[in-house]
Enzyme design. Structure first.
Site, PDB file in Angstrom:
ATOM      1  N   HIS A 272      39.452  39.257  37.237  1.00  0.00           N
ATOM      2  CA  HIS A 272      40.305  40.217  38.540  1.00  0.00           C
ATOM      3  C   HIS A 272      39.368  41.190  38.411  1.00  0.00           C
ATOM      4  CE1 HIS A 272      42.588  43.948  39.765  1.00  0.00           C
ATOM      5  NE2 HIS A 272      41.882  44.542  39.143  1.00  0.00           N
ATOM      6  N   GLU A 273      38.491  41.739  37.470  1.00  0.00           N
ATOM      7  CA  GLU A 273      37.164  42.838  36.759  1.00  0.00           C
ATOM      8  C   GLU A 273      36.002  41.635  37.684  1.00  0.00           C
ATOM      9  OE1 GLU A 273      38.027  45.894  36.910  1.00  0.00           O
ATOM     10  OE2 GLU A 273      39.707  45.252  35.710  1.00  0.00           O
ATOM     11  N   HIS A 276      35.644  42.521  40.727  1.00  0.00           N
ATOM     12  CA  HIS A 276      35.762  43.987  41.650  1.00  0.00           C
ATOM     13  C   HIS A 276      33.946  43.856  41.848  1.00  0.00           C
ATOM     14  CE1 HIS A 276      39.306  46.584  41.816  1.00  0.00           C
ATOM     15  NE2 HIS A 276      39.456  45.867  40.735  1.00  0.00           N
ATOM     16  N   GLU A 302      41.017  46.156  45.665  1.00  0.00           N
ATOM     17  CA  GLU A 302      41.574  45.964  44.977  1.00  0.00           C
ATOM     18  C   GLU A 302      42.017  44.004  45.567  1.00  0.00           C
ATOM     19  OE1 GLU A 302      42.567  46.657  42.010  1.00  0.00           O
ATOM     20  OE2 GLU A 302      44.328  45.664  41.483  1.00  0.00           O
TER      21      GLU A 302
HETATM   22 ZN    ZN Z   1      41.324  46.106  39.629  1.00  0.00          ZN
END
Ligand code: ZN
Length: 504
Positions: A272-273, A276, A302
């Site tokens: 997830h990171e 980003h 996001e």
């Molecule tokens: Zn996030």
């Protein structure tokens, strides 16, 4: 009129110089915050609160200076502002919007907010350790009060919550969000019901065997690099909460959290990171410090993290490539587990009390609960002291689960301690945008199975990352996918995937 054109160009040059300098100053505050989350000793908190307040005040004074106002007035009346989506027109449009927003907030308020936030975060950590909501309650009340005051200063009539959402997601309104959550609830409720009704419970015990942390770290680095995260221009560290912080071009910091007897949660938070981080690394460096070099919105940010975490990272082609490697690294834990069983385990759907590790089907319900509770606190309908009861009642009603304690309940997220009200909905917008953007990017399953993610990353770079703030997020989604943001692609994707997995 050549003289006027010259003036506008001079004014633009000065505006960009000022904007860049502000971004550099702001990145110094970010670095302090990164340090606060990773290495700062607990005894440093009071001094850090002062550092943050002073920097926030300095930054605010520059961001709202009379000179900024003069430059923007000149530029907004000039031809440069009418250049459609040319960089100068975009920068003038967005810097003007930000300037007017900030100018409504007095410096004292900004400093007070920064100071309170640092203290509230620290108390939130302690309240979690002691499982004592009462300890955090006065600070929650303070943060709600500051957010309400801010909404009042920013609001030009209408729902004050709009002005908080607008900060994170320009162009989004409470009414649009309410409609979006309404249709998600109508679509996903029955899907969840039929999944639970199958009584099929994929085994997940293999995800809680022995996964030595040092090897998890190495595996995380390898996967991050394989999907395109540049470790020469970023780094991975350990923190209590995973996050991504962009310090500047060439310096994108991610944090991870690993547990010895758990694989999935840490791994997917990492991916997830990384999503980003890929967005940050793909922003046009030549526009650093100006809106053209910034992410379109938090929802769009996001969308990139959710895309890599779920749409790529929880797919079978992804694991066709990575599973043999994973099994090599953790052979004791996975020697007897086939890829199909592993794939089912990482996609198990189960209503739980925790948002961060929730599956794709229930995730947005967690956000909907927060959206409703924070609006109730801001409107005064819910006293912050009564949050635990309202929280548990919402979880019983919406997901049929009962948090065991406040750490699993209303103290699980630190957003409100940070004063982030109006922020949660961007998570669901991220899921909605991700599904639309990913569907438009085409099928690359074969490449993924070979471990080649460059085609997808290149496509995202061209269509999303390098666009900066050229278009507001909803417009960018429309351009990329051909449709206004709506949950259709998200719902269709979930129905297809989980229909197959659960034999619906
Ligand atoms: Zn996030």
């Amino acid at each position: 009129m050549p003289a006027l054109t010259m003036n506008a160009h001079e004014a633009y040059g000065e505006l960009i110089r000022i904007a860049r300098e502000q971004s550099v100053l702001s990145s110094c505050a970010d670095l302090l915050e990164w340090d606060e989350e990773t290495y700062m000793p607990r005894g440093g908190v009071a001094h850090r609160a002062e550092q943050s307040a002073v920097l926030a005040g300095m930054l605010h004074e520059r961001q709202t200076s009379a000179r900024m106002g003069e430059l923007l007035a000149t530029l907004e009346a000039s031809d440069l502002a009418r250049g459609g989506d040319a960089p100068a027109a975009v920068n003038i449009r967005e810097l003007g919007r930000l300037y007017r927003r900030r100018a409504r907030l007095p410096r004292e308020h900004v400093e007070e907010f920064a100071r309170a936030r640092t203290m509230a975060q620290q108390v939130w950590v302690e309240a979690r350790e002691e499982m004592d909501f009462g300890r955090f309650a006065p600070w929650l009340e303070t943060m709600v009060g500051l957010a309400r005051r801010e909404a009042g200063m920013l609001s030009a009539g209408g729902d004050p919550y709009d002005s908080l959402v607008e900060h994170y997601e320009p162009g989004m309104t409470t009414a649009r969000l309410t409609a979006l959550f309404g249709s998600l609830r109508a679509e996903l409720g029955p899907l969840l019901g039929s999944i639970v009704g199958t009584r099929k419970r994929p085994r997940t015990a293999m995800l809680r065997r022995e996964y030595p942390v040092d090897r998890q770290k190495l595996f995380a680095q390898a996967v991050a690099a394989a999907v395109g995260f540049d470790l020469e221009r970023g780094r991975l560290d350990v923190a209590a909460h995973p996050f991504c912080m962009a310090i500047g071009p060439g310096d994108t910091r991610l944090t991870m959290r690993y547990a010895e007897r758990s694989f999935g949660d840490g791994f997917f938070a990492m991916l997830h990171e990384v999503g980003h981080g890929l967005y940050e690394q793909g922003l046009p460096a030549e526009h650093y410090g100006t809106p053209m070099g910034m992410a379109a919105s938090l929802g769009m940010h996001e969308s990139q993290s959710r895309l890599w975490e779920n749409l790529v990272g929880r797919s079978l082609p992804f694991w066709t490539h990575f599973y043999p490697r994973l099994r090599n690294v953790f052979h004791e834990a996975l020697a007897d587990v086939k890829v199909e069983a592993f794939f089912l385990a990482i996609n198990r759907v189960e209503p739980t009390a925790l948002r961060a590790t929730a599956d794709e089907v229930t995730y947005n319900v967690h956000i909907m609960i927060r959206f409703e509770l924070e609006r109730a606190m801001l409107s005064g309908a819910l006293a912050p002291a009564d949050l635990p009861g309202a929280w548990n009642e919402a979880y019983r009603r919406e997901l049929g689960v009962e948090p065991r304690d406040v750490v699993e309940g209303c103290l699980q997220d630190g957003h409100w301690a940070e004063g982030l009200f109006g922020y949660f909905p961007t998570y669901t917008l991220g899921n909605v945008y991700a599904a639309q953007v990913y569907a438009a990017s085409g099928n690359r399953d074969e490449a993924f199975a070979r471990g080649d993610f460059s085609g997808l990353l290149g496509w995202l770079r061209d269509h999303v990352h390098t666009q900066g703030m050229k278009h507001p997020a909803p417009e960018l989604v429309r351009r990329v996918s051909g449709r206004e943001p709506d949950p259709g692609a998200l719902v269709a994707g979930l129905r297809k995937k989980y229909g197959e997995l659960y034999g619906l």
